[in-house]
Design an enzyme around this catalytic site. Structure first.
Site, PDB file in Angstrom:
ATOM      1  N   HIS A  93       0.862  -1.187   0.000  1.00  0.00           N
ATOM      2  CA  HIS A  93       0.000   0.000   0.000  1.00  0.00           C
ATOM      3  C   HIS A  93       0.893   1.228   0.000  1.00  0.00           C
ATOM      4  CE1 HIS A  93      -3.430  -2.586   1.706  1.00  0.00           C
ATOM      5  NE2 HIS A  93      -3.606  -2.377   0.405  1.00  0.00           N
ATOM      6  N   ARG A 129      -3.275   4.845  -2.025  1.00  0.00           N
ATOM      7  CA  ARG A 129      -3.113   3.497  -1.452  1.00  0.00           C
ATOM      8  C   ARG A 129      -2.817   2.426  -2.506  1.00  0.00           C
ATOM      9  NH1 ARG A 129      -5.632  -0.125   2.616  1.00  0.00           N
ATOM     10  NH2 ARG A 129      -6.614  -1.869   1.589  1.00  0.00           N
ATOM     11  N   ASN A 141      -3.741  -5.569  -2.321  1.00  0.00           N
ATOM     12  CA  ASN A 141      -4.050  -6.539  -1.268  1.00  0.00           C
ATOM     13  C   ASN A 141      -5.482  -7.067  -1.335  1.00  0.00           C
ATOM     14  OD1 ASN A 141      -2.614  -7.961   0.633  1.00  0.00           O
ATOM     15  ND2 ASN A 141      -3.412  -6.760   2.355  1.00  0.00           N
ATOM     16  N   HIS A 179       2.771  -3.740   6.661  1.00  0.00           N
ATOM     17  CA  HIS A 179       1.810  -2.663   6.370  1.00  0.00           C
ATOM     18  C   HIS A 179       1.766  -1.708   7.554  1.00  0.00           C
ATOM     19  CE1 HIS A 179      -0.604  -4.350   2.844  1.00  0.00           C
ATOM     20  NE2 HIS A 179       0.238  -5.325   3.120  1.00  0.00           N
ATOM     21  N   SER A 180       0.961  -0.654   7.410  1.00  0.00           N
ATOM     22  CA  SER A 180       0.648   0.186   8.562  1.00  0.00           C
ATOM     23  C   SER A 180      -0.801   0.640   8.389  1.00  0.00           C
ATOM     24  CB  SER A 180       1.584   1.388   8.655  1.00  0.00           C
ATOM     25  OG  SER A 180       1.339   2.319   7.618  1.00  0.00           O
ATOM     26  N   TYR A 181      -1.570   0.907   9.491  1.00  0.00           N
ATOM     27  CA  TYR A 181      -1.005   0.936  10.812  1.00  0.00           C
ATOM     28  C   TYR A 181      -1.946   0.254  11.779  1.00  0.00           C
ATOM     29  CZ  TYR A 181      -4.363   4.691  11.456  1.00  0.00           C
ATOM     30  OH  TYR A 181      -5.537   5.413  11.500  1.00  0.00           O
ATOM     31  N   TYR A 197     -14.049  -7.823   9.985  1.00  0.00           N
ATOM     32  CA  TYR A 197     -13.602  -7.004   8.857  1.00  0.00           C
ATOM     33  C   TYR A 197     -13.057  -7.976   7.830  1.00  0.00           C
ATOM     34  CZ  TYR A 197     -10.771  -3.477   6.404  1.00  0.00           C
ATOM     35  OH  TYR A 197     -10.204  -2.664   5.472  1.00  0.00           O
ATOM     36  N   GLU A 242       1.014  -4.810  10.992  1.00  0.00           N
ATOM     37  CA  GLU A 242       0.548  -3.425  10.900  1.00  0.00           C
ATOM     38  C   GLU A 242       1.389  -2.631  11.899  1.00  0.00           C
ATOM     39  OE1 GLU A 242      -1.623  -2.244   8.797  1.00  0.00           O
ATOM     40  OE2 GLU A 242      -2.871  -3.928   8.168  1.00  0.00           O
TER      41      GLU A 242
HETATM   42  O1  0X9 Z   1      -6.826  -4.259   4.696  1.00  0.00           O
HETATM   43  C1  0X9 Z   1      -5.654  -4.544   4.412  1.00  0.00           C
HETATM   44  O2  0X9 Z   1      -5.276  -4.826   3.276  1.00  0.00           O
HETATM   45  C2  0X9 Z   1      -4.614  -4.544   5.531  1.00  0.00           C
HETATM   46  N1  0X9 Z   1      -4.769  -3.364   6.337  1.00  0.00           N
HETATM   47  S1  0X9 Z   1      -4.270  -1.906   5.757  1.00  0.00           S
HETATM   48  O3  0X9 Z   1      -4.713  -0.883   6.673  1.00  0.00           O
HETATM   49  N2  0X9 Z   1      -2.689  -1.858   5.713  1.00  0.00           N
HETATM   50  O4  0X9 Z   1      -4.811  -1.738   4.439  1.00  0.00           O
HETATM   51  C3  0X9 Z   1      -4.816  -5.758   6.405  1.00  0.00           C
HETATM   52  C4  0X9 Z   1      -4.635  -7.073   5.700  1.00  0.00           C
HETATM   53  C5  0X9 Z   1      -4.617  -8.216   6.673  1.00  0.00           C
HETATM   54  N3  0X9 Z   1      -4.713  -9.508   6.020  1.00  0.00           N
HETATM   55  C6  0X9 Z   1      -5.891 -10.023   5.603  1.00  0.00           C
HETATM   56  N4  0X9 Z   1      -7.028  -9.432   5.844  1.00  0.00           N
HETATM   57  N5  0X9 Z   1      -5.848 -11.166   4.976  1.00  0.00           N
HETATM   58 ZN    ZN Z   2      -1.671  -1.765   3.983  1.00  0.00          ZN
END
Ligand code: 0X9
Ligand code: ZN
Length: 406
Positions: free
Chosen positions: A174, A225, A242, A294-296, A346, A369
């Protein structure tokens, strides 16, 4: 004024004006979320830019433009989600940081720096430089070219021992998560400096998994992003890398190109993602650890993102994650929680960690994160880079120690 100086002035003005203004953008923060509110938040997160990972028991933060603010406030009110204005105006902070960073970029650094954020080509050149400086142990692998003609680079660090296990780390998938490339660069520094680490395993490290996006955050829009892949709507380029991996990929609303989590037209439609995914599959026999930085949120997340059902080796995933979190906490007291990605409902589909675990059979797969900071999360001041890498490296080392011992 001469013609030349007017051209220079116009160029300077042009480059200043080209950086996206966040004047009037606000960051709203909710009270800690309840499980009843999560389905609404999940729906809203497809249309508005939630920062961090919303989850039950945690407050959510969302960045809104002046036009979006009344809509989101009305939605929160309708759902009885209490909230406050965390940042009333993001504009001045973004402009200050941009000016500060532009003034310090170097051309071709031989060493990574941790007192400022390095630029895109600066990091790319640094990787090339390391491969030239340490040809016996460092190899630059180019996985693919991006839509804008940049390279997705991986640095392989190895003593050349046959049959070793392998470890993977990627950063800045990201684009706006600027605190993450320094962690990849610190891992590289440590592994170059210590031959014993290279006798433990081969290390694959991708400091810029999404170079087009990162470059865009440096030159044009601090809070971008996604990738910069073209979409049918020319106003809304970019794919959320992602959400684009080939594991339970979900189209969602296929024309929602503007969504921050737009997953692309099909799995692996982003070349950066296809290249990383295929690399993981090609090396599935040796890879024992996949880490996306990643963050955060100060979380160590383990699979899966689409279900809270425990995976077969959940106990080991938690044990290794906890060893890592303990090592991080031992440095300066920062508390990382070790959690299932879907905890708090989520749900996500097509994420890299789940792909590595579910398709690549990489037994230990995580998303870290890191700490937030700055105006509300994605823009920690440069003074936080050093403390963050100083605490996260021992955490990574503890994770690797656990994984290789088990
Ligand atoms: O939502 C995401 O892609 C990640 N958080 S972010 O705030 N950096 O965008 C979390 C991804 C965690 N992994 C999975 N959900 N598989
Ligand atoms: Zn991220």
């Amino acid at each position: 004024m001469s013609k030349l100086s007017s051209i220079i002035l116009l160029m300077v003005l042009g480059s200043t004006l080209a950086y996206k203004s966040y004047s009037g953008y606000q960051v709203l923060k909710t009270a800690p979320l309840t499980s009843a509110s999560m389905p609404y938040i999940n729906r809203l997160s497809k249309h508005f830019d939630f920062w961090g990972t919303p989850g039950v028991g945690r407050p959510a933060t969302v960045m809104v433009s002046p036009e979006q603010a009344p809509l989101v406030v009305a939605a929160f009110n309708r759902m009885r989600i209490s909230h406050e204005v965390l940042i009333p105006d993001l504009g001045p902070e973004v402009e200050r940081e941009h000016g500060e960073r532009k003034a310090t970029e170097e051309a071709n650094p031989r060493v990574a720096v941790y007192d400022r954020y390095m630029g895109c080509s600066e990091i790319q050149m640094h990787i090339a430089q390391l491969a030239l400086t340490y040809p016996d142990i460092a190899t630059e692998l180019v996985l693919t070219n991006t839509p804008e003609g940049r390279k997705v680079k991986v640095l392989k660090l190895s003593n050349g021992n046959a049959g070793q296990k392998a470890l993977w780390f990627d950063c800045a998938m990201h684009a706006r998560e600027w605190i993450t490339p320094p962690v990849c660069l610190r891992i590289i520094d440590e592994v170059i400096a210590d031959p014993a680490l290279r006798d433990m395993a081969d290390w694959y490290i991708a400091p810029l998994a999404n170079p087009d996006g990162y470059n865009y955050t440096i030159n044009t829009d601090r809070f971008w992003r996604k990738t910069r892949s073209p979409n049918p709507d020319p106003n809304c380029p970019g794919i959320d890398p992602n959400r684009n991996f080939d594991f339970l990929w979900d189209a969602g609303n296929p024309t929602d190109y503007c969504s921050e989590v737009y997953p692309g037209t099909n799995a692996f439609s982003a070349p950066e993602v296809a290249a990383i995914g295929n690399f993981i599959l090609d090396n599935a026999d040796s890879l024992v650890l996949y880490v996306a930085i990643h963050s955060y949120g100060e979380q160590i997340l383990y699979p899966y993102g689409h279900t809270v059902e425990p995976v077969p080796n959940v106990d080991q995933l938690i044990a290794a994650g906890t060893a890592s979190a303990d090592a991080i906490a031992a440095v300066a007291g920062t508390t990382y929680t070790v959690e299932n990605s879907a905890a708090g409902l989520y749900f996500t589909y097509g994420a890299s960690d789940d792909f590595a675990y579910g398709r690549g059979a990489v037994q230990y797969a995580y998303t870290y994160e890191l700490s937030g900071g700055g105006s509300a999360g994605f823009d920690p001041p440069a003074s936080l880079i050093q403390p963050v890498v100083d605490e996260v490296w021992p955490g990574i080392k503890a994770l690797v120690d656990y994984v290789l011992a088990n």
